[in-house]
Design an enzyme around this catalytic site. Sequence first.
Site, PDB file in Angstrom:
ATOM      1  N   HIS A  61       1.130  -1.175   0.016  1.00 22.62           N
ATOM      2  CA  HIS A  61      -0.020   0.019   0.011  1.00 22.62           C
ATOM      3  C   HIS A  61       0.857   1.243  -0.097  1.00 22.62           C
ATOM      4  O   HIS A  61       0.534   1.904  -0.726  1.00 22.62           O
ATOM      5  CB  HIS A  61      -1.288  -0.039   0.996  1.00 22.62           C
ATOM      6  CG  HIS A  61      -1.840  -1.510   1.736  1.00 22.62           C
ATOM      7  ND1 HIS A  61      -3.056  -2.089   0.573  1.00 22.62           N
ATOM      8  CD2 HIS A  61      -1.624  -2.110   2.503  1.00 22.62           C
ATOM      9  CE1 HIS A  61      -2.805  -2.850   1.577  1.00 22.62           C
ATOM     10  NE2 HIS A  61      -2.198  -3.004   2.186  1.00 22.62           N
ATOM     11  N   HIS A  91       5.124   6.912   6.457  1.00 26.98           N
ATOM     12  CA  HIS A  91       5.399   6.178   4.833  1.00 26.98           C
ATOM     13  C   HIS A  91       4.426   6.690   4.238  1.00 26.98           C
ATOM     14  O   HIS A  91       4.323   8.951   5.017  1.00 26.98           O
ATOM     15  CB  HIS A  91       3.791   4.930   5.196  1.00 26.98           C
ATOM     16  CG  HIS A  91       2.993   5.904   6.279  1.00 26.98           C
ATOM     17  ND1 HIS A  91       2.924   5.414   6.848  1.00 26.98           N
ATOM     18  CD2 HIS A  91       2.133   6.234   5.543  1.00 26.98           C
ATOM     19  CE1 HIS A  91       1.764   6.067   7.512  1.00 26.98           C
ATOM     20  NE2 HIS A  91       0.815   6.715   5.990  1.00 26.98           N
ATOM     21  N   HIS A  93       1.639   8.881   1.434  1.00 18.93           N
ATOM     22  CA  HIS A  93       0.839   8.284  -0.273  1.00 18.93           C
ATOM     23  C   HIS A  93       1.353   9.831  -1.472  1.00 18.93           C
ATOM     24  O   HIS A  93       1.826  10.019  -1.081  1.00 18.93           O
ATOM     25  CB  HIS A  93      -0.453   9.414   0.678  1.00 18.93           C
ATOM     26  CG  HIS A  93      -0.531   8.511   1.437  1.00 18.93           C
ATOM     27  ND1 HIS A  93      -1.038   7.672   2.310  1.00 18.93           N
ATOM     28  CD2 HIS A  93       0.055   8.423   3.220  1.00 18.93           C
ATOM     29  CE1 HIS A  93      -1.453   6.675   3.339  1.00 18.93           C
ATOM     30  NE2 HIS A  93      -0.268   7.673   4.150  1.00 18.93           N
ATOM     31  N   HIS A 116       3.536  10.643   6.632  1.00 16.74           N
ATOM     32  CA  HIS A 116       2.541  10.479   7.849  1.00 16.74           C
ATOM     33  C   HIS A 116       3.480  10.124   9.092  1.00 16.74           C
ATOM     34  O   HIS A 116       4.459   8.249   8.315  1.00 16.74           O
ATOM     35  CB  HIS A 116       1.553   9.559   8.029  1.00 16.74           C
ATOM     36  CG  HIS A 116       0.349  10.156   6.688  1.00 16.74           C
ATOM     37  ND1 HIS A 116      -0.348   9.919   5.936  1.00 16.74           N
ATOM     38  CD2 HIS A 116       0.019  11.753   7.378  1.00 16.74           C
ATOM     39  CE1 HIS A 116      -1.168  10.775   5.970  1.00 16.74           C
ATOM     40  NE2 HIS A 116      -0.733  10.899   6.342  1.00 16.74           N
ATOM     41  N   THR A 196      -6.136   6.198   8.062  1.00 14.95           N
ATOM     42  CA  THR A 196      -6.589   6.889   6.095  1.00 14.95           C
ATOM     43  C   THR A 196      -6.583   5.317   5.981  1.00 14.95           C
ATOM     44  O   THR A 196      -7.245   5.377   4.057  1.00 14.95           O
ATOM     45  CB  THR A 196      -6.035   8.380   5.909  1.00 14.95           C
ATOM     46  OG1 THR A 196      -4.341   7.234   5.524  1.00 14.95           O
ATOM     47  CG2 THR A 196      -5.614   9.053   6.758  1.00 14.95           C
TER      48      THR A 196
HETATM   49  N1  LIG Z   1      -1.878   6.932   6.693  1.00 10.64           N
HETATM   50  S1  LIG Z   1      -2.507   5.909   8.401  1.00 10.64           S
HETATM   51  O1  LIG Z   1      -3.748   6.696   8.871  1.00 10.64           O
HETATM   52  O2  LIG Z   1      -1.268   7.379   9.063  1.00 10.64           O
HETATM   53  C1  LIG Z   1      -1.808   5.142   9.026  1.00 10.64           C
HETATM   54  C2  LIG Z   1      -1.085   4.417   9.487  1.00 10.64           C
HETATM   55  C3  LIG Z   1      -0.790   2.744  10.002  1.00 10.64           C
HETATM   56  C4  LIG Z   1      -1.552   2.370   9.721  1.00 10.64           C
HETATM   57  N2  LIG Z   1      -1.675   0.934  10.256  1.00 10.64           N
HETATM   58  C5  LIG Z   1      -0.728   0.362  10.740  1.00 10.64           C
HETATM   59  O3  LIG Z   1       0.067   0.615  10.916  1.00 10.64           O
HETATM   60  N3  LIG Z   1      -0.835  -1.119  10.871  1.00 10.64           N
HETATM   61  C6  LIG Z   1      -0.146  -2.053  12.147  1.00 10.64           C
HETATM   62  C7  LIG Z   1       0.395  -2.968  11.319  1.00 10.64           C
HETATM   63  O4  LIG Z   1       0.244  -3.486  10.369  1.00 10.64           O
HETATM   64  C8  LIG Z   1      -2.979   2.249   9.163  1.00 10.64           C
HETATM   65  C9  LIG Z   1      -2.641   4.164   8.568  1.00 10.64           C
HETATM   66 ZN   LIG Z   2      -0.889   7.760   5.923  1.00  7.85          ZN
END
Ligand SMILES: NS(=O)(=O)c1ccc(NC(=O)NCCO)cc1
Ligand SMILES: [Zn+2]
Length: 258
Positions: A61, A91, A93, A116, A196
């Site tokens: 992703h 990470h 986007h 993020h 998100t």
């Molecule tokens: N795009 S976001 O809202 O910053 C985000 C951050 C962590 C997650 N999920 C995450 O860190 N899961 C931990 C194991 O996969 C999903 C979305």
């Molecule tokens: Zn994110």
Amino acid sequence: HWGYGKEDGPTLWHRNYPVAEGSRQSPIDIIPLQAVHDHSLGPIILSYDHCTSINIANNGHSVVVEFDDSDDRSVIRGGPLDNPYRLKQFHFHWGGKGCHGSEHTVEGMSYASELHLVHWNAVKYKNFGEAATAPDGLAVLGIFLEAGDDHRWLHVITDALYMVKYKGSLTDFKGFNPKCLLPSSLQYWTYLGSLTTPPLHESVTWIILKESITVSEKQLGKFRMLLFTGEEEDQRMRMENNFRPPQPLKGRKVRSSN
Ligand SMILES: NS(=O)(=O)c1ccc(NC(=O)NCCO)cc1
Ligand SMILES: [Zn+2]
């Protein structure tokens, strides 16, 4: 499984994740003039000096840099937060060629990309998974990336991307301190929202920096050579437009630091 395509994209996530239609979903469109100046909001404090990055991975992703979160060596505190939150990963986007890719927008305007930095409340919860399902469990610092000149430190990340081209790939990535990716001002907007991406848990205190950082089209292009697909799959799919569009505010207040 979920993705960003026509068959599995953000408009369909509610089928397996009904909270997608919840009351505190992210991202949102930020309207600065409607943000409430809250003078009780102090500065955010980032203590990343002893952070320990471990690896960089393609999770199908996005591209994620994971940190050692076994103690309070790298935390965010202050601002809207009542506790220090531990850095777990960061990470990005991004969009497709030349088009936009940020998740949050500012008066309808989107940026080329959004970084993020994901933190969790280790004072109240025993691990990330538990914190991720609690309303005050996570704090994500969002930084907009604008296309322009080369970013002098982003190459450390973009030079490693060829090693994690395929979904499921991972490689060592030690000694990287994300402090080098911060803009000069830590002025911010903050609101209560969600992850998100699925599972879209409504557990995030969002802190979005008002000042963007500048990266070059060349650097952004390297993110787009990543693939959503694994090495064994025949159909290669370029990793791009991995962003969820803005969600309804549903009466929430966005607060602004001074
Ligand atoms: N795009 S976001 O809202 O910053 C985000 C951050 C962590 C997650 N999920 C995450 O860190 N899961 C931990 C194991 O996969 C999903 C979305
Ligand atoms: Zn994110």
